[in-house]
Design a protein around this motif. Structure first.
Motif, PDB file in Angstrom:
ATOM      1  N   THR A   1     -27.006  37.704  -5.709  1.00 35.04           N
ATOM      2  CA  THR A   1     -28.017  36.773  -5.214  1.00 35.04           C
ATOM      3  C   THR A   1     -27.553  35.326  -5.380  1.00 35.04           C
ATOM      4  N   PRO A   2     -26.986  34.931  -6.542  1.00 38.26           N
ATOM      5  CA  PRO A   2     -26.504  33.549  -6.644  1.00 38.26           C
ATOM      6  C   PRO A   2     -25.435  33.207  -5.602  1.00 38.26           C
ATOM      7  N   MET A   3     -24.535  34.149  -5.296  1.00 35.92           N
ATOM      8  CA  MET A   3     -23.500  33.879  -4.304  1.00 35.92           C
ATOM      9  C   MET A   3     -24.114  33.722  -2.922  1.00 35.92           C
ATOM     10  N   ARG A   4     -25.078  34.578  -2.605  1.00 43.03           N
ATOM     11  CA  ARG A   4     -25.754  34.455  -1.313  1.00 43.03           C
ATOM     12  C   ARG A   4     -26.483  33.108  -1.215  1.00 43.03           C
ATOM     13  N   THR A   5     -27.092  32.685  -2.323  1.00 45.78           N
ATOM     14  CA  THR A   5     -27.795  31.404  -2.345  1.00 45.78           C
ATOM     15  C   THR A   5     -26.817  30.249  -2.153  1.00 45.78           C
ATOM     16  N   PHE A   6     -25.700  30.296  -2.867  1.00 51.71           N
ATOM     17  CA  PHE A   6     -24.676  29.258  -2.742  1.00 51.71           C
ATOM     18  C   PHE A   6     -24.191  29.194  -1.287  1.00 51.71           C
ATOM     19  N   ALA A   7     -23.860  30.341  -0.722  1.00 49.99           N
ATOM     20  CA  ALA A   7     -23.357  30.400   0.656  1.00 49.99           C
ATOM     21  C   ALA A   7     -24.405  29.906   1.651  1.00 49.99           C
ATOM     22  N   GLU A   8     -25.646  30.234   1.435  1.00 54.95           N
ATOM     23  CA  GLU A   8     -26.712  29.780   2.330  1.00 54.95           C
ATOM     24  C   GLU A   8     -26.870  28.258   2.259  1.00 54.95           C
ATOM     25  N   GLN A   9     -26.736  27.695   1.068  1.00 54.63           N
ATOM     26  CA  GLN A   9     -26.809  26.237   0.941  1.00 54.63           C
ATOM     27  C   GLN A   9     -25.651  25.574   1.682  1.00 54.63           C
ATOM     28  N   VAL A  10     -24.469  26.136   1.582  1.00 56.25           N
ATOM     29  CA  VAL A  10     -23.317  25.622   2.328  1.00 56.25           C
ATOM     30  C   VAL A  10     -23.574  25.758   3.822  1.00 56.25           C
ATOM     31  N   ARG A  11     -24.045  26.919   4.246  1.00 58.82           N
ATOM     32  CA  ARG A  11     -24.312  27.171   5.661  1.00 58.82           C
ATOM     33  C   ARG A  11     -25.260  26.123   6.243  1.00 58.82           C
ATOM     34  N   GLN A  12     -26.325  25.841   5.523  1.00 57.33           N
ATOM     35  CA  GLN A  12     -27.307  24.865   6.002  1.00 57.33           C
ATOM     36  C   GLN A  12     -26.700  23.463   6.083  1.00 57.33           C
ATOM     37  N   ARG A  13     -25.966  23.070   5.060  1.00 61.65           N
ATOM     38  CA  ARG A  13     -25.377  21.727   5.040  1.00 61.65           C
ATOM     39  C   ARG A  13     -24.333  21.537   6.133  1.00 61.65           C
ATOM     40  N   ALA A  14     -23.597  22.596   6.445  1.00 60.34           N
ATOM     41  CA  ALA A  14     -22.509  22.499   7.423  1.00 60.34           C
ATOM     42  C   ALA A  14     -22.935  22.967   8.814  1.00 60.34           C
ATOM     43  N   ASP A  15     -24.211  23.328   8.972  1.00 52.76           N
ATOM     44  CA  ASP A  15     -24.704  23.831  10.258  1.00 52.76           C
ATOM     45  C   ASP A  15     -23.843  24.984  10.772  1.00 52.76           C
ATOM     46  N   MET A  16     -23.542  25.911   9.876  1.00 55.01           N
ATOM     47  CA  MET A  16     -22.717  27.064  10.233  1.00 55.01           C
ATOM     48  C   MET A  16     -23.608  28.194  10.721  1.00 55.01           C
ATOM     49  N   SER A  17     -23.024  29.121  11.475  1.00 56.70           N
ATOM     50  CA  SER A  17     -23.805  30.195  12.078  1.00 56.70           C
ATOM     51  C   SER A  17     -24.157  31.318  11.114  1.00 56.70           C
ATOM     52  N   SER A  18     -23.356  31.517  10.048  1.00 55.33           N
ATOM     53  CA  SER A  18     -23.653  32.627   9.142  1.00 55.33           C
ATOM     54  C   SER A  18     -23.301  32.286   7.695  1.00 55.33           C
ATOM     55  N   ALA A  19     -23.985  32.976   6.804  1.00 55.53           N
ATOM     56  CA  ALA A  19     -23.696  32.817   5.380  1.00 55.53           C
ATOM     57  C   ALA A  19     -22.337  33.418   5.030  1.00 55.53           C
ATOM     58  N   ASP A  20     -21.921  34.455   5.771  1.00 57.22           N
ATOM     59  CA  ASP A  20     -20.596  35.037   5.535  1.00 57.22           C
ATOM     60  C   ASP A  20     -19.498  34.013   5.827  1.00 57.22           C
ATOM     61  N   GLU A  21     -19.646  33.304   6.929  1.00 55.54           N
ATOM     62  CA  GLU A  21     -18.690  32.250   7.265  1.00 55.54           C
ATOM     63  C   GLU A  21     -18.695  31.166   6.189  1.00 55.54           C
ATOM     64  N   ALA A  22     -19.883  30.798   5.739  1.00 54.97           N
ATOM     65  CA  ALA A  22     -20.014  29.787   4.695  1.00 54.97           C
ATOM     66  C   ALA A  22     -19.371  30.268   3.393  1.00 54.97           C
ATOM     67  N   SER A  23     -19.507  31.551   3.095  1.00 51.99           N
ATOM     68  CA  SER A  23     -18.892  32.122   1.900  1.00 51.99           C
ATOM     69  C   SER A  23     -17.369  32.015   1.976  1.00 51.99           C
ATOM     70  N   ARG A  24     -16.794  32.314   3.145  1.00 54.53           N
ATOM     71  CA  ARG A  24     -15.334  32.203   3.321  1.00 54.53           C
ATOM     72  C   ARG A  24     -14.864  30.763   3.150  1.00 54.53           C
ATOM     73  N   VAL A  25     -15.624  29.830   3.715  1.00 58.30           N
ATOM     74  CA  VAL A  25     -15.271  28.413   3.580  1.00 58.30           C
ATOM     75  C   VAL A  25     -15.394  27.984   2.118  1.00 58.30           C
ATOM     76  N   ALA A  26     -16.429  28.438   1.444  1.00 65.71           N
ATOM     77  CA  ALA A  26     -16.616  28.086   0.032  1.00 65.71           C
ATOM     78  C   ALA A  26     -15.451  28.602  -0.812  1.00 65.71           C
ATOM     79  N   ARG A  27     -15.070  29.839  -0.597  1.00 68.05           N
ATOM     80  CA  ARG A  27     -13.958  30.424  -1.356  1.00 68.05           C
ATOM     81  C   ARG A  27     -12.654  29.675  -1.076  1.00 68.05           C
TER      82      ARG A  27
END
Length: 131
Positions: free
Chosen positions: A8-34
């Motif tokens: 859940t914390p990782m999904r939350t982190f990725a979702e916050q990145v997704r919103q800030r970067a206007d990305m289409s998915s949390a999975d994409e945001a997770s890859r960018v974060a990593r």
């Protein structure tokens, strides 16, 4: 589609990145974060990586804990090139926008004072990505 193995914390982190970067998915945001955080881990001391990682989701802590050795000297272009090599874009403007989203999110998750300590170890061109 959400990666079911993420906490859940990782999904939350990725979702916050997704919103800030206007990305289409949390999975994409997770890859960018990593990609961003592993590149950042190469640019600062191993001790600082450990301190910074304390506030991050377990998945990111585990990845960052595997980093060892001395900090590498990278400039902003090299930093962005390394991140873009790990994600699905060659557009450095897009990469920079996404990296800034990750670093803004990191600032909120990291223990107090650790982001400032991290920025102090970076060249000014990379440190500016935290703003």
């Amino acid at each position: 589609m959400t990666e079911i193995w993420q906490s859940t914390p990782m999904r939350t982190f990725a979702e916050q990145v997704r919103q800030r970067a206007d990305m289409s998915s949390a999975d994409e945001a997770s890859r960018v974060a990593r990609a961003t955080l592993t590149t950042l881990a190469e640019a600062v001391s191993a001790g600082q990586v450990d301190e910074l990682a304390e506030g991050l989701p377990e998945e990111l802590r585990n990845e960052l804990s595997q980093r060892s050795g001395q900090a590498r000297s990278l400039n902003k272009t090299e930093f962005l090139d390394r991140v873009s090599g790990e994600i699905a874009t060659t557009d450095l403007e897009t990469t920079e926008h996404q990296v800034r989203a990750v670093l803004t999110t990191l600032r909120q998750w990291a223990p107090a004072g650790e982001t400032s300590d991290t920025v102090a170890q970076l060249p000014g061109s990379i440190a500016g990505l935290f703003e």
